[in-house]
Write a protein that holds these residues in place. Structure first.
Motif, PDB file in Angstrom:
ATOM      1  N   THR A  55       3.062   2.071   3.377  1.00 48.71           N
ATOM      2  CA  THR A  55       2.671   0.897   4.139  1.00 48.71           C
ATOM      3  C   THR A  55       3.414  -0.303   3.613  1.00 48.71           C
ATOM      4  OG1 THR A  55       0.500   1.871   4.391  1.00 48.71           O
ATOM      5  CG2 THR A  55       0.685  -0.474   4.858  1.00 48.71           C
TER       6      THR A  55
ATOM      7  N   THR B 195      -4.881   2.588  -3.160  1.00 52.90           N
ATOM      8  CA  THR B 195      -4.556   1.328  -2.481  1.00 52.90           C
ATOM      9  C   THR B 195      -4.849   1.353  -0.978  1.00 52.90           C
ATOM     10  OG1 THR B 195      -2.286   2.132  -2.318  1.00 52.90           O
ATOM     11  CG2 THR B 195      -2.788   0.644  -4.131  1.00 52.90           C
ATOM     12  N   TRP B 196      -5.349   2.460  -0.471  1.00 53.42           N
ATOM     13  CA  TRP B 196      -5.631   2.536   0.960  1.00 53.42           C
ATOM     14  C   TRP B 196      -6.802   1.613   1.287  1.00 53.42           C
ATOM     15  CZ3 TRP B 196      -5.143   8.209   3.107  1.00 53.42           C
ATOM     16  CH2 TRP B 196      -3.831   8.659   2.888  1.00 53.42           C
TER      17      TRP B 196
ATOM     18  N   SER C 204      -3.069   2.703   6.724  1.00 54.84           N
ATOM     19  CA  SER C 204      -2.615   3.589   5.661  1.00 54.84           C
ATOM     20  C   SER C 204      -2.341   4.989   6.168  1.00 54.84           C
ATOM     21  CB  SER C 204      -3.661   3.644   4.543  1.00 54.84           C
ATOM     22  OG  SER C 204      -3.899   2.364   4.006  1.00 54.84           O
TER      23      SER C 204
ATOM     24  N   ASN D 149       0.861  -1.192   0.000  1.00 51.75           N
ATOM     25  CA  ASN D 149       0.000   0.000   0.000  1.00 51.75           C
ATOM     26  C   ASN D 149       0.889   1.231   0.000  1.00 51.75           C
ATOM     27  OD1 ASN D 149      -2.207  -1.613   0.166  1.00 51.75           O
ATOM     28  ND2 ASN D 149      -2.435  -1.443   2.391  1.00 51.75           N
TER      29      ASN D 149
ATOM     30  N   VAL E  83       1.537   5.103   0.127  1.00 46.59           N
ATOM     31  CA  VAL E  83       0.889   6.304   0.624  1.00 46.59           C
ATOM     32  C   VAL E  83       1.669   7.492   0.119  1.00 46.59           C
ATOM     33  CG1 VAL E  83       0.165   7.535   2.655  1.00 46.59           C
ATOM     34  CG2 VAL E  83       0.156   5.044   2.638  1.00 46.59           C
TER      35      VAL E  83
ATOM     36  N   TYR F  27     -10.468   3.215   5.139  1.00 47.48           N
ATOM     37  CA  TYR F  27      -9.304   3.729   5.859  1.00 47.48           C
ATOM     38  C   TYR F  27      -9.644   4.749   6.935  1.00 47.48           C
ATOM     39  CZ  TYR F  27      -9.739   7.798   2.744  1.00 47.48           C
ATOM     40  OH  TYR F  27     -10.201   8.904   2.069  1.00 47.48           O
TER      41      TYR F  27
ATOM     42  N   THR G 125       3.643   7.165  10.650  1.00 43.61           N
ATOM     43  CA  THR G 125       3.294   8.062   9.557  1.00 43.61           C
ATOM     44  C   THR G 125       3.382   9.499  10.042  1.00 43.61           C
ATOM     45  OG1 THR G 125       0.942   8.079  10.093  1.00 43.61           O
ATOM     46  CG2 THR G 125       1.708   6.341   8.622  1.00 43.61           C
TER      47      THR G 125
END
Length: 612
Positions: free
Chosen positions: A216, A347-348, A353, A207, A209, A400, A368
């Motif tokens: 991720t 892709t979240w 994410s 994933n 970001v 998400y 994050t």
């Protein structure tokens, strides 16, 4: 502020510094008593005096005046240490670097003042007050300070070396945290062998970001049974039971770095500029036009600001290029708030994410920027923070953002979101209680959304929890002749503005307003099986008085809420009864409020009628 500064003076680092200065002061007085030429306290052949003779010191009888002079020096050494620690905390409070050149000038200035004052007081105690006697006293003080410093350094070496040896022996496998986190070296001298051949299943995807949120990992953030990322997929054991969790400095380097910056203490409340909601909205609109060339109608600005009184989550949707992303960015700039942009990726899939996850191979938490920012917001409760989910519906919002949507429905003290399961013997970062992250009240979330084939439909579940603004056109430019300056608005200042507006009885919904809403709501429920729930009613009760305080009208506030919260839900229905029911709805609106009063709602209804 003074009480806060006194409170924050009591930190481990400050206690160590003050304790060392007190030890030096005590040693200063002791050495004075040992080498005094009159030998009133200790015999002439004491160890300290022998060292002084070896250093070829002149034997001077300081007497009472000399002893008092040394006492003044000792006291002011400790006072200077306390003052410098206080100045260091003050720099942190002012969000300045304690190691800056400006602060070092303050430190040296404080030390110089302490030295001068102690010397002046000591000299004034000399009798007779002659040049010869003062010179003799100064030489006596110099010898005491020099010998004390030598003995102090020897004690540090003799005592410190064995202590360092013992401490490092017991913590030989722990990281040495001398270096900063940016340039901390990695030593590859440990014979470490990891077998990861059985850990890949070929079906895990990465994933990614974008800007502002860490990538991720391809490793699953949760175990196969759906438990949190702190659980191992091997036998259901926790990480600590499997191979042992590292220190928090290694697991959460960013969060512990924030703890060290603030030394565990929250910053006090700040002071906002004196301004009303109307003045805030008007000045911001002019600021956007003059400084950034962005033009919005007044009601859009009013609704954007007042929307935060009803919900900490706003959705700005509509045409591309109408300033949806710019509005929160420049509002934060205008009021002196922080803003973090998070471009949403397709892709979240879950909260990892945006919040990160625990990596079971590296035994660290993938932090994050969003996680670090929300964590730091707990230390600065009066600083407003805006988090912008740019193009939020490029992935399904429920995937998400579901956890945050849920917690924002609770009372503020319960705005806690689970980050990971923390083993009982692991000490987490200071603001990560039992693995939960507190979402502070000074955090506001804004999502921008486009409506096209590349995005997902935002569900009613999300719309109901948010305040939604729709951007359907680009506004015409207008000339600004007034001066436009930024303002200072704190979280408590904004909350006080909202509270004052809500408590103003003349702006609140009265019985007649509630009765009209009930009649309209009952009609819509009977015709379309769509109801105005308690959540929407509560949001309306909060936003109406704030919108009026910002310079708007009650009808416009109700119109904006009804058009987005009620009538937009009828879209997509094509049954035979829908068109005549909508025509009846228009008649009822005209009867209750007057024709054209709720023009936004009428526009939504007419748009739906055209599709039937």
């Amino acid at each position: 502020m003074v009480k806060f500064m006194i409170k924050t003076l009591f930190t481990r680092k400050n206690f160590i510094a003050i304790a060392l200065s007190v030890m030096y002061s005590v040693l200063l007085v002791f050495v004075c008593a040992c080498i005094d030429g009159a030998h009133n306290f200790f015999p002439k052949k004491n160890t300290v005096n022998i060292i002084a003779q070896g250093m070829r010191f002149e034997e001077i009888a300081g007497g009472t005046a000399g002893f008092i002079m040394v006492m003044f020096a000792a006291v002011f050494v400790s006072l200077a240490a306390v003052a410098i620690c206080f100045e260091r905390q003050f720099a942190i409070f002012k969000k300045e670097s304690p190691a800056s050149g400006k602060m070092f000038a303050w430190y040296f200035g404080t030390a110089a003042v302490a030295i001068i004052v102690s010397l002046v007081l000591g000299i004034l105690m000399q009798r007779p007050l002659t040049g010869e006697n003062i010179g003799k006293a100064m030489k006596y003080l110099w010898q005491v300070i020099l010998l004390t410093t030598v003995i102090y350094i020897m004690m540090v070496v003799v005592i410190g070396a064995p202590v360092m040896l013992i401490v490092n022996f017991f913590f030989v496998d722990k990281p040495f945290r001398f270096f900063s986190k940016e340039d901390e070296p990695v030593f590859d001298d440990d014979n470490v062998s990891l077998d990861v051949t059985g850990s890949f299943d070929g079906q895990t995807t990465a994933n990614q970001v974008g800007s502002g949120v860490a990538a991720t990992s391809a490793l699953p953030a949760t175990s196969p049974d759906g438990s949190d990322g702190a659980s191992s997929p091997m036998g259901g054991k926790t990480v600590a039971e499997d191979t042992g969790m590292k220190d928090r400095e290694e697991v959460f380097p960013s969060l512990t770095g924030i703890d060290e910056t603030y030394e565990g203490f929250e910053l006090p409340l700040g002071k906002s500029d004196e301004l009303s909601l109307k003045k805030l909205a008007d000045k911001f609109r002019l600021y956007l036009a003059k400084v950034h060339g962005l033009y919005f109608d007044t009601d859009t600005i009013r609704f954007f600001i007042s929307g935060f009184a009803a919900s900490h989550f706003e959705i700005l949707e509509g045409l591309s290029g109408t300033g949806k992303s710019s509005l929160p960015r420049y509002f934060a700039e205008f009021i002196g708030a922080k803003v973090l942009f998070m471009p949403v990726q397709a892709t979240w899939r879950d909260k990892t994410s945006i919040l990160g996850f625990y990596n079971e191979f590296s035994k660290t938490y993938t932090e994050t920027e969003f996680l670090s920012s929300v964590y730091e917001a707990n230390y600065a409760p009066d600083t407003l923070n805006f988090y912008v989910l740019d193009e939020m519906n490029i992935s399904r919002v429920e995937y998400y953002f579901a956890d945050l949507l849920s917690v924002l429905e609770y009372p503020v003290p319960d705005w806690k979101i689970k980050i990971m399961s923390v083993p009982h013997d692991f000490i987490p970062p200071m603001k990560l209680t039992d693995g939960y992250l507190q979402i502070p009240e000074n955090c506001y979330f804004v999502g921008t959304a486009n409506r096209d084939d590349s995005t997902f439909t935002i569900t009613d579940k999300v719309y109901d929890r948010a305040i939604t603004l729709e951007f359907t056109k680009r506004n015409d430019p207008f000339e600004v002749t007034e001066e436009t300056e930024k303002v200072n608005l704190t979280a408590s200042g904004l909350k006080n503005l909202f509270t004052a507006a809500e408590l103003d009885g003349k702006n609140a919904l009265n019985k007649s307003d509630v009765d009209k809403l009930d009649e309209l709501s009952d009609f819509i429920y009977d015709k379309f099986d769509i109801a105005i729930g308690n959540r929407i009613l509560n949001q309306t009760e909060k936003i109406v008085p704030v919108f009026i305080a910002a310079g708007g009208t009650k009808e416009d506030a109700l119109d904006l809420m009804l058009s987005k919260k009620l009538f937009s839900k009828i879209e997509g229905r094509f049954e035979d009864y829908v068109k005549p029911a909508l025509e009846e709805t228009l008649d009822l609106i005209s009867k209750l409020y007057g024709k054209g009063k709720l023009f936004r709602s009428e526009k939504v209804i007419n748009k739906i009628i055209k599709t039937l």
